[in-house]
Scaffold this active site. Structure first.
Site, PDB file in Angstrom:
ATOM      1  CG  ASP A  38      83.317  48.173  79.834  1.00 20.85           C
ATOM      2  OD1 ASP A  38      84.074  47.952  78.874  1.00 20.85           O
ATOM      3  OD2 ASP A  38      82.065  48.158  79.745  1.00 20.85           O
ATOM      4  CG  ASP A  60      78.094  57.021  81.545  1.00 17.72           C
ATOM      5  OD1 ASP A  60      78.759  57.248  80.514  1.00 17.72           O
ATOM      6  OD2 ASP A  60      76.887  57.302  81.648  1.00 17.72           O
ATOM      7  CB  VAL A  61      83.868  57.353  79.554  1.00 18.94           C
ATOM      8  CG1 VAL A  61      84.737  56.263  80.154  1.00 18.94           C
ATOM      9  CG2 VAL A  61      83.129  56.851  78.315  1.00 18.94           C
ATOM     10  CB  SER A 140      86.072  55.424  62.862  1.00 25.87           C
ATOM     11  OG  SER A 140      85.431  54.772  61.782  1.00 25.87           O
ATOM     12  CE1 TYR A 153      81.668  55.015  65.509  1.00 24.23           C
ATOM     13  CE2 TYR A 153      82.127  55.114  63.154  1.00 24.23           C
ATOM     14  CZ  TYR A 153      82.461  54.677  64.427  1.00 24.23           C
ATOM     15  OH  TYR A 153      83.580  53.915  64.619  1.00 24.23           O
TER      16      TYR A 153
END
Length: 265
Positions: A38, A60-61, A140, A153
């Site tokens: 995370d 930080d991915v 999503s 998004y």
């Protein structure tokens, strides 16, 4: 056969809060050994209290170097990897397309799409050595029906579907399965924040806007985070040995969101 992840190892990105933490807790309950990362040190500190024994890594991915460090830390503790959950994501701006800045667009793509590429690329050598593996991408319904005022998004989640289907084809011969979960409106911090932001953009109270929003979903209800965790657990388990290349909605039939937003009679 019962749902069981005993003996399996899993990496969950953004696993210290929200949907990621729900998935981590479900996996732990089913016997999996966990590594969660995370960006928030505070969230990781809190997650350790509910996930004893889990390896926690601050990362930080969206940074390739951080992903490399994550997998280095994982490899120092575990020889094999069975499951990768690419859960990290941000909601992006809630505004008309003409008002979206370069930085807002780039950040949404980096966290929601590029990070999943980085993590999967790092996981594949583990999977190929084992001759099996499972990748679960968090998509999503915004990647299936599109959402006005949420262009970055929605585009990023359409990209996740493409990433999922393409990698499933490319990696299937190595016994690696790749699927994505498409949540609808989730009853969690991010879902409630999006409702509040969209309500504000229309000059409405969040409660009134939520009623209109939910009326145009077939089941007229939000999705609980544990439902997403249950689907992830199924996809990661031996109950789904040939489920691959799929984008599975857990949304209460969100497709009717295309209908005009009207108050329930």
């Amino acid at each position: 056969m019962t749902l069981n992840l005993t003996g399996k190892t899993a990496i969950i990105t953004a696993g210290a809060g929200g949907i990621g933490l729900s998935i981590a807790r479900r996996f732990a309950d089913l016997g999996a050994r966990l590594c969660i990362c995370d960006i928030s040190k505070e969230a990781l500190d809190e997650a350790r209290a509910v996930l004893p024994g889990a390896l926690t890594v601050r990362a930080d991915v969206a940074r390739s170097a951080d992903i490399a460090s994550l997998f280095e830390a994982f490899g120092a503790r575990h020889e094999t990897l069975d499951i990768l959950v690419n859960n990290a994501g941000i909601s992006g701006p809630n505004k008309p397309m003409a008002e979206i800045t370069d930085d807002e667009w780039a950040q949404t793509m980096e966290v929601n799409v590029t990070a999943a590429f980085y993590a999967t690329r790092a996981a594949v050598p583990f999977f190929r050595t084992a001759g099996s593996g499972c990748v679960i991408n968090m998509g999503s319904v915004a990647g299936r029906v599109g959402m006005p005022l949420r262009l970055p998004y929605s585009v990023s989640k359409f990209a996740i579907r493409g990433l999922t289907e393409t990698l499933a084809i490319e990696l299937g011969e190595f016994g690696i399965r790749v699927n994505s979960i498409l949540p609808g409106l989730v009853n969690g911090p991010r879902g409630r924040r999006v409702i509040a932001e969209q309500a504000a953009s229309r000059g409405m109270q969040p409660e009134a806007y939520a009623e209109m929003f939910l009326h145009n979903i077939s089941m007229h209800s939000m999705v609980e985070m544990d439902e997403i965790a249950d689907m992830a657990a199924f996809l990661a388990s031996d109950l789904a040995p040939h489920v691959s290349g799929q984008s599975i909605g857990v949304c209460g039939n969100f497709e009717s969101y295309r209908a005009p937003l009207v108050m329930a009679s």
